[in-house]
Design a protein around this motif. Structure first.
Motif, short mmCIF file in Angstrom:
data_model
loop_
_atom_site.label_atom_id
_atom_site.label_comp_id
_atom_site.label_asym_id
_atom_site.label_seq_id
_atom_site.Cartn_x
_atom_site.Cartn_y
_atom_site.Cartn_z
N GLY A 127 -42.29 -13.57 -11.99
CA GLY A 127 -43.26 -13.02 -11.06
C GLY A 127 -44.27 -13.99 -10.52
N PHE A 128 -44.13 -15.29 -10.81
CA PHE A 128 -45.13 -16.25 -10.37
C PHE A 128 -45.29 -16.25 -8.86
CE2 PHE A 128 -46.39 -20.58 -9.10
CZ PHE A 128 -47.63 -20.62 -9.71
N SER A 129 -44.20 -16.14 -8.13
CA SER A 129 -44.27 -16.16 -6.67
C SER A 129 -44.91 -14.90 -6.11
CB SER A 129 -42.87 -16.32 -6.07
OG SER A 129 -42.02 -15.28 -6.53
N LEU A 130 -45.06 -13.88 -6.92
CA LEU A 130 -45.68 -12.62 -6.50
C LEU A 130 -47.16 -12.58 -6.81
CD1 LEU A 130 -42.91 -10.24 -7.91
CD2 LEU A 130 -43.04 -11.26 -5.62
N GLY A 131 -47.66 -13.61 -7.51
CA GLY A 131 -49.07 -13.65 -7.87
C GLY A 131 -49.38 -12.91 -9.15
N ALA A 132 -48.36 -12.54 -9.90
CA ALA A 132 -48.55 -11.82 -11.16
C ALA A 132 -47.78 -12.52 -12.27
CB ALA A 132 -48.09 -10.38 -11.03
N PHE A 133 -48.21 -12.32 -13.51
CA PHE A 133 -47.52 -12.99 -14.61
C PHE A 133 -47.78 -12.26 -15.93
CE2 PHE A 133 -45.90 -16.68 -16.91
CZ PHE A 133 -44.93 -17.12 -16.02
N ASN A 134 -46.72 -12.04 -16.68
CA ASN A 134 -46.83 -11.41 -17.99
C ASN A 134 -46.71 -12.51 -19.04
OD1 ASN A 134 -47.00 -9.53 -20.03
ND2 ASN A 134 -44.83 -8.96 -19.92
#
Length: 361
Positions: free
Chosen positions: A131-138
């Motif tokens: 999800g890095f390209s989406l601006g989110a990260f778990n």
């Protein structure tokens, strides 16, 4: 590992597709330091002139063209393994999927046309899978994370490689690095060269080195992967039974904050550090081409066009990312790859290498 379970590296030859991006350069350097391996490179462009080492055998090929790819690769009878690090950037993630899938498919179809079967494939992935390209990260991201519904080209590539390998008797490994630091030009995701350019221009203008991002980006915990460490992980994956048909995160092994790492860049250029101030480098650096050209002339640098020396869109994204970006590397360490490097040491080394190559002053 027993000697009967695998061939020695000297019996095997890598075809490295996408050799002179930031990832591929790390693989070439790892092979140069481990002469038991042989390597052939393939890309549309020839080896860059700024590299001082004698380049390995190179094949010029347009991977988008199926017929020319088959013609270029079908006679590679000494190649036993594939390392795939090619990538084409598009304006949106959705647009990125199809051309990257096409290039990989053409490569694999061309290698299937040979009389010599391919043994193993290492596919370069990355943190976009999390999800890095989406601006989110778990964070910390683990390889067991379920896929995202978003169009991410890594997912399609992994499926293509797995299906082709099952059909053709090969095995595969996916390596997922994040923010790879290494020397390369005209690369869509090379931060170290862009930051060195920003610092060099700050020095030329007699300005302090100011972090051009938000406070969240200044303070958040991040992670990176040294290009040469990625190269060594690639050679490990090619030669390790525990890496067969597995996905691994790979990183330096430590964490950093820009508020700490920024000082390394300041010391490298002997600059004072100013307070961070968020600005758009895409906008503010857009008219700095003439300044860069004057720096190239003044210091006798490799003549790199301004549009190739830095990617300001990537700089803005990286320096303003507000979430912690860390990848769990417990899986690859348990499998046997325990290599690591201090990120501050890695950053200094990559800056020094860029200067030695006369890419930056």
């Amino acid at each position: 590992m027993t000697t009967t379970s695998k061939e020695s590296a000297s019996d095997r030859e890598i075809l490295l597709v996408g050799p002179y991006g930031v990832l591929g350069t790390g693989v070439i350097d790892a092979v140069a330091a481990n002469p038991a391996w042989r390597i052939t490179t393939a890309a549309r462009r020839p080896a860059p002139t700024y590299r001082t080492q004698t380049p390995p055998r190179h094949i010029s090929v347009d991977l988008m063209d199926r017929d020319s790819t088959i013609k270029a690769f079908s006679n590679l009878d000494t190649v036993t393994d594939l390392v795939y690090a090619a990538y084409v950037e598009k304006p949106t993630m959705a647009e990125t999927v199809a051309p990257n899938a096409r290039m990989l498919t053409n490569t694999l179809e061309a290698l299937a046309a040979r009389n010599i079967p391919l043994k193993h494939i290492v596919l370069a992935g990355g943190a976009k899978s999390y999800g890095f390209s989406l601006g989110a990260f778990n964070a910390p991201a683990k390889e067991t994370e379920p896929r995202l519904i978003a169009p991410i080209h890594y997912h399609q590539q992994e499926d293509i490689v797995a299906a082709w390998s099952s059909k053709n008797g090969a095995t595969w490994t996916v390596l997922r690095p994040h923010l790879v630091m290494g020397p390369s030009l005209n690369s869509p995701m090379n931060l170290v060269t862009s930051l060195a350019t920003y610092a060099a221009m700050s020095r030329e203008l007699e300005l302090p080195l100011r972090f051009p991002g938000r406070r969240e980006g200044w303070n958040t915990l991040q992670e990176t992967t040294d290009a040469e460490l990625f190269g060594r992980a690639t050679l490990w994956a090619l030669d390790e039974d525990k890496a067969r048909n597995e996905i691994f995160n790979v990183s330096n092994g430590d964490l950093y904050r820009w508020r700490q790492l920024w000082n390394e860049l300041a010391v490298f250029y002997d600059l004072p550090v100013a307070e961070p101030l968020a600005l758009s480098t895409v906008s503010e650096m857009s008219e700095k081409g003439p300044l860069w050209d004057s720096i190239v002339a003044r210091y006798g640098l490799h003549a790199t066009p301004y549009e190739q020396i830095a990617n300001w869109h990537f700089v803005d994204w990286m320096l303003n990312f507000g979430e912690e970006v860390t990848l769990s590397t417990i899986k690859i360490r348990k499998a046997g790859f325990a290599d690591c490097i201090d990120t501050h040491e890695s950053f200094r080394r990559q800056l020094t290498k860029l200067r030695e190559l006369r890419i930056i002053p």
